[in-house]
Design an enzyme around this catalytic site. Structure first.
Site, short mmCIF file in Angstrom:
data_model
loop_
_atom_site.label_atom_id
_atom_site.label_comp_id
_atom_site.label_asym_id
_atom_site.label_seq_id
_atom_site.Cartn_x
_atom_site.Cartn_y
_atom_site.Cartn_z
CG ASP A 49 0.93 -0.47 0.66
OD1 ASP A 49 1.27 -0.95 1.92
OD2 ASP A 49 0.09 -0.93 0.12
CB THR A 92 0.72 -5.99 -0.38
OG1 THR A 92 1.22 -6.37 0.73
CG2 THR A 92 0.04 -6.62 -1.23
CG ASP A 94 -2.26 -1.50 -3.88
OD1 ASP A 94 -1.92 -1.42 -2.55
OD2 ASP A 94 -2.45 -2.72 -4.39
#
Length: 837
Positions: free
Chosen positions: A523, A525, A724
Site C-alpha cells: 500500500d 499511505t 496498514d
C-alpha cells in the site's frame, strides 16, 4: 455499546480461541471471551441480534450464546452495560508473587501476602501479563490443558505455555530428580553386567552370578517403576489409541528386555540351552533395559531445558512490564500497581522508567528506547500527542501520559500472546513429519520381527540370543523422538527470534509460506510513506469562497473522520484557528472520501471518484492545478459544495527513508514489488518512479485490491500483501501472506499473518530471511532425525555382521537415539544467534 453474553459448549482454551475468533469475524464487533467464567464481553458499534452471533458460533463448532442477565437489588433482570469506570471487586488474595515496595531484601519475593520481615510494610502483589498457566504438548501443539499431565495423543509430558519460568523449572527439576535416581541405580547394574569382561571377575568371589542377577533385578525396580514408569504409560496409551510414536518403540524394546530378564530369573528351566551362559544361568538384560531407559530420560531432561531456552524471547518480553506506575489524581501523585491502571488515567513517567501501559503523551517530551519491541536500536523522539507503548524505556526527561490501552489490550501483551500462539502452531511441513511417524513405527516393529526371525534361523550360536538382542537394538535406535522435535523446536526459536526483531508471526504456516513468496503488494499511505501527512496548502477557485471558507468546510467534514488525511487537515485547521462547526448526515464513502451537511450546504470532500459520485462539476482551471500537484506525488482532495467543486487541499506524506532500500533488497531476491493505492494515477506514478517499483495500480477501492490479488493467485503467484488500514483488511486476508504495519489499524493487524511492529518495509525483508533460515533449520533437523534412523536400523539389524563382524548393542543404539535428539535441539538453538538484518 458493550454487553455480556453467556457461552456454553467450551471445554478448553482451544474452544475459547475458536469462539473469540468467530465473534471477532463479525463486522462491527470486538469480543473478549473467557473460559472461567464462560462468557463473552462484546463491544459493538450498533446492536447485533443474538441470532447472528449464534450463526457465527455454529459455523465454528457446537457452541451456543445467550444474553446474560444480572439481578439488581430489586430482583429486576436487566441487560448488563459496561460503563467507562469499571467496578472493582475485593477478593482475598490467595496466590501470586509478592514483594516489598522498599525492596529491603533486594529481588526477594514471597508466595503469599503479608508484611515485609525487615521493614514491616505490606507486601505488594507482582502483576503478571498472563495469570493462568496453561500446558501444551511439544509434539502436538494443538493440545492445550489448564493442568499439567500427559498428552492424550502421544503421552508426552505437557509443557507450560507462555515461557512460565517457574513452571518450566518444576518440570525440569522433576525430571532431574528422576534422572539422578535412575543413574544411581543404573550404574551399579551396568558395572555388574560389564564385570564379566574383566579377567578373573572379582565380584564372583563374593557371590555367584545367579545372585548378582537378583541384585540387578532389585536395582532395576526403582528405575523401571518410578524414574521411567511414565515411558511405559505413554507406550500403552499410544497402543490403545493407535497413535504410535517414539514411546511405543521404547516401551516395547525396554519392556520386553526387562520382562524377559524377569522370567529368566524366575523360571530359568523354560529356556533352551542357547539362552544360557556357561554358568548355567539364563542371559538377563536388566542392564540394557535400565541403561536404555536412563538415556531416554536424559534426552527428556535435555529437551525440558531446551524448551526453557526456546522460550527465552517470551521471558524477556515478560520482564519488560514494570510492576508499578505513578498515577496523577488532581494535584496528588501515588504509586499504583499496573493492574489498577484504568483507561483515562494520567501517569507520570520519570527518567529511566519503563512505560507501564499504551497511551499518548499529554504533556512534555521524551526520547524513548523502543528497541525491545521494534528491534531498532536508535531511540525515538516523542512529543505531545505521540503514542507510547508499554515496556519501552523513557530517556532522561519526565512526561505525563494518558493511559489508552491497559492489561491484555497493550501492544506488549498482544506481542506475547501472538508469540505464544505462533510457537504452538504447526507448520505444513510438520504434517509430513507426522505422516512419516505414523507409518514409521509399524514398519520398524515389522523390521524388528523380521530381524529376530532371520537371526534365529541363520544366525550363529546362540542364535536366539543374537536374534533377541538385535531385534531390541532395531526398536531402540529407530525411536523417532527427534523427528517429532524437528519442526516444533525450530518454529519456537524462530518465532521468538522474530519477536525480538519486531516481527510478530501469527502462526507457523505463515512462517513457512513466507519462504515461497514471489510477489509483494504494498500500500502507499502508511506503508511506503510515513503515514504522517501534513497539509501544504488549501486552494479556492470560486469567488464565492475564499481559502478560509474552504478550510472551514474541510475541517467541519473531517472532524467526524478517523482517516490520517483527515487528522492532518484538523491539525492544519487548529494551527489556523479554525472553529470546528457541527456536521450532519456524515458518511464515509469507502475509497472515495466523505460527505455531509453543514447547515443547508451539501458538502463532499475526496477524490475524483467522489466528485463523480455526487455529480459535482470540476472546471478546467481547478483540474489543471490539481493534476500539477498530483504529478509531484502529492495527494489532493476536492471540496464540493452542492454540485460544484470550489477548491482543494494539497497533502504531502513523506516517503519513509527506509522504503527505497527495503524495496531494492526484495527485488534483489527475485521478488516483484507492486504498489496498490487508492490515490490518483499521477501521484501513484510519481511515487512508483521514485522507488523504482515493478508496477503500480492507482484509484483502487478495497474490492479492487482484493480482485487483483485473486488474479495474481490465479496466475500461480504466491502473493504477500503489506498494508496498514481498514481498507487493506480484505486484501490482507486474501493474500497468501498478509503483512500488517504495526503503526496501522487493529483491523489490519487482525487480518494479517505477520505484523511488523515498527511499520517499516525493511521488516518484510527480515521476515523473508527469517523464514528462509527457519525452513533451512527444519530441513537440517529432519536430516538429523531421519539420518540416524536410516543409517542405524540396518546396522542394528546386523547387516554389517557377515562382512565386518559389527553388531550394535541396544545400549549403544539408545545412546545414538538420544544423540539424534540432542543434535536437533542444538541445531534449533542456532537460530537464536542467526542474523536477519
Amino acid at each position: 455499546m458493550t454487553h455480556t453474553y453467556k457461552i456454553t459448549g467450551m471445554s478448553c482454551q482451544g474452544c475459547r480461541t475458536k469462539v473469540e475468533k468467530a465473534l471477532n469475524g463479525i463486522d462491527g464487533i470486538s469480543a473478549k471471551v473467557t473460559l472461567e467464567p464462560a462468557e463473552a464481553i462484546i463491544t459493538m458499534d450498533k446492536h447485533i441480534q443474538t441470532e447472528k452471533l449464534q450463526e457465527a458460533l455454529s459455523a465454528s463448532g457446537n457452541y451456543s450464546i445467550e444474553m446474560k442477565a444480572h439481578e439488581k437489588d430489586t430482583k429486576e433482570k436487566v441487560h448488563h452495560h459496561h460503563g467507562t469506570t469499571p467496578i472493582k471487586v475485593n477478593r482475598e488474595e490467595t496466590g501470586g508473587v509478592y514483594y516489598c515496595p522498599m525492596h529491603c531484601e533486594g529481588d526477594k519475593t514471597y508466595d503469599k501476602p503479608g508484611h515485609c520481615p525487615v521493614c514491616g510494610m505490606d507486601l505488594l502483589k507482582q502483576p503478571t501479563l498472563k495469570q493462568a498457566t496453561q500446558f501444551t504438548c511439544p509434539m502436538h501443539p494443538e493440545i492445550i490443558s489448564d493442568q499439567p499431565g500427559s498428552c492424550p495423543i502421544c503421552g508426552m509430558d505437557l509443557v507450560p505455555l507462555g515461557g512460565n519460568l517457574e513452571e518450566e523449572d518444576k518440570v525440569y527439576e522433576t525430571l532431574l530428580r528422576k534422572f539422578k535416581i535412575a543413574t544411581i541405580f543404573t550404574v551399579p547394574i551396568f558395572l555388574i553386567a560389564m564385570s564379566e569382561m574383566i579377567p578373573g571377575n572379582p565380584i564372583f568371589k563374593l557371590m555367584e552370578l545367579k545372585y548378582w542377577n537378583w541384585v540387578q533385578f532389585a536395582f532395576s525396580i526403582p528405575v523401571v517403576f518410578y524414574a521411567t514408569w511414565m515411558f511405559f504409560q505413554r507406550a500403552w496409551q499410544s497402543i490403545i489409541t493407535w497413535k504410535l510414536n517414539m514411546f511405543t518403540l521404547i516401551g516395547i524394546g525396554a519392556g520386553v528386555a526387562w520382562l524377559f530378564s524377569l522370567v529368566a530369573l524366575l523360571f530359568p528351566d523354560v529356556f533352551p540351552d542357547q539362552f544360557k551362559t556357561h554358568h548355567g544361568t539364563v542371559y538377563v538384560y536388566f542392564e540394557a533395559a535400565t541403561v536404555i531407559l536412563t538415556l531416554v530420560l536424559l534426552g527428556q531432561l535435555l529437551e525440558a531445558r531446551a524448551h526453557g531456552k526456546t522460550n527465552s524471547a517470551i521471558k524477556e518480553l515478560l520482564k519488560l512490564a514494570p510492576n508499578t506506575a505513578t498515577r496523577i489524581v488532581g494535584d496528588k501523585e501515588s504509586t499504583v500497581s499496573i493492574d489498577d491502571i484504568q483507561k483515562g488515567d494520567l501517569l507520570r513517567v520519570k527518567p529511566g522508567e519503563k512505560i507501564p501501559v499504551d497511551g499518548s503523551i499529554k504533556t512534555g517530551e521524551a526520547i524513548i528506547d523502543e528497541s525491545m519491541i521494534s528491534g531498532e536500536p536508535v531511540p525515538v523522539e516523542k512529543k505531545t500527542g505521540d503514542k507510547v507503548s508499554s515496556g519501552t524505556i523513557n530517556g532522561n526527561k519526565t512526561f505525563v501520559m494518558l493511559a489508552e490501552k491497559v492489561g491484555s489490550e497493550t501492544l506488549l501483551s498482544q506481542i506475547i500472546e501472538m508469540v505464544n500462539s505462533a510457537s504452538r502452531s504447526k507448520a505444513p511441513i510438520q504434517k509430513m513429519a507426522d505422516k512419516i511417524s505414523g507409518y514409521f513405527v509399524p514398519v520398524v516393529v515389522l523390521i524388528a520381527i523380521v530381524t529376530f526371525i532371520v537371526w534365529a534361523i541363520y544366525g550363529p550360536e546362540p542364535s536366539y540370543v543374537y536374534a533377541f538382542v538385535n531385534a531390541i537394538a532395531v526398536l531402540i535406535i529407530a525411536c523417532p523422538c527427534a523427528l517429532g522435535l524437528a519442526t516444533p523446536m525450530s518454529v519456537m526459536v524462530g518465532v521468538g527470534k522474530g519477536a525480538q526483531s519486531g516481527i510478530l508471526i501469527k502462526n507457523a504456516e505463515s512462517l513457512e509460506k513466507m519462504n515461497a513468496i514471489d510477489v509483494v503488494i504494498i500500500d502507499k499511505t502508511g506503508t511506503v510513506t510515513e503515514g504522517k501527512p501534513s497539509v501544504e496548502k488549501v486552494v479556492s477557485v470560486n469567488s464565492d469562497f475564499n481559502e478560509k471558507d474552504v478550510l472551514e468546510r474541510i475541517v467541519a467534514l473531517n472532524s467526524s473522520s478517523e482517516h490520517p488525511l483527515a487528522q492532518a487537515t484538523l491539525r492544519y485547521g487548529e494551527e489556523n484557528k479554525i472553529k470546528v462547526q457541527p456536521i450532519s448526515n456524515f458518511e464515509a464513502v469507502t475509497g472515495k472520501g466523505v460527505i455531509g451537511k453543514l447547515g443547508k450546504e451539501e458538502l463532499a470532500l475526496g477524490n475524483q471518484k467522489l466528485m463523480e459520485h455526487v455529480k459535482a462539476k470540476i472546471d478546467n482551471k481547478l483540474d489543471e492545478q490539481v493534476k500539477a500537484a498530483q504529478k509531484q506525488g502529492k495527494t489532493v482532495s476536492y471540496l464540493a459544495v452542492g454540485n460544484k467543486a470550489v477548491g482543494f487541499v494539497v497533502i504531502s506524506d513523506k516517503i519513509k527513508a527506509s522504503s527505497a532500500a527495503a524495496i531494492h533488497k526484495l527485488q534483489q531476491e527475485g521478488l516483484k514489488v507492486i504498489m496498490f493505492t487508492g490515490d490518483n494515477e499521477d501521484t501513484a506514478r510519481a511515487v512508483s518512479g521514485t522507488l523504482n517499483l515493478d508496477g503500480f495500480k492507482a484509484g483502487m477501492l478495497p474490492e479492487d485490491k482484493l480482485n487483483e490479488i485473486k488474479k495474481l493467485q490465479g496466475e500461480g503467484k504466491k502473493v504477500a500483501m503489506a498494508g496498514d488500514g481498514i481498507n487493506d483488511a480484505p486484501a490482507l486476508s486474501q493474500a497468501d501472506i498478509g503483512i500488517a504495519m504495526g503503526t496501522g489499524t487493529d483491523v489490519a493487524i487482525e487480518s494479517a499473518a505477520i505484523t511488523l511492529v515498527k511499520g517499516d518495509l525493511n521488516g518484510i525483508a527480515k521476515a523473508r530471511l527469517l523464514s528462509h533460515k527457519v525452513m533451512g533449520n527444519i530441513k537440517g533437523n529432519l536430516f538429523f532425525a531421519l539420518g540416524y534412523n536410516v543409517l542405524g536400523i540396518p546396522v542394528a539389524a546386523g547387516l554389517l555382521y557377515p562382512v565386518f563382524g559389527i553388531l550394535l548393542s541396544p545400549m549403544i543404539a539408545a545412546l545414538a537415539m538420544s544423540f539424534s535428539s540432542v543434535s536437533v535441539i542444538l541445531n534449533s538453538l542456532r537460530l537464536r544467534s542467526a542474523k536477519i538484518d
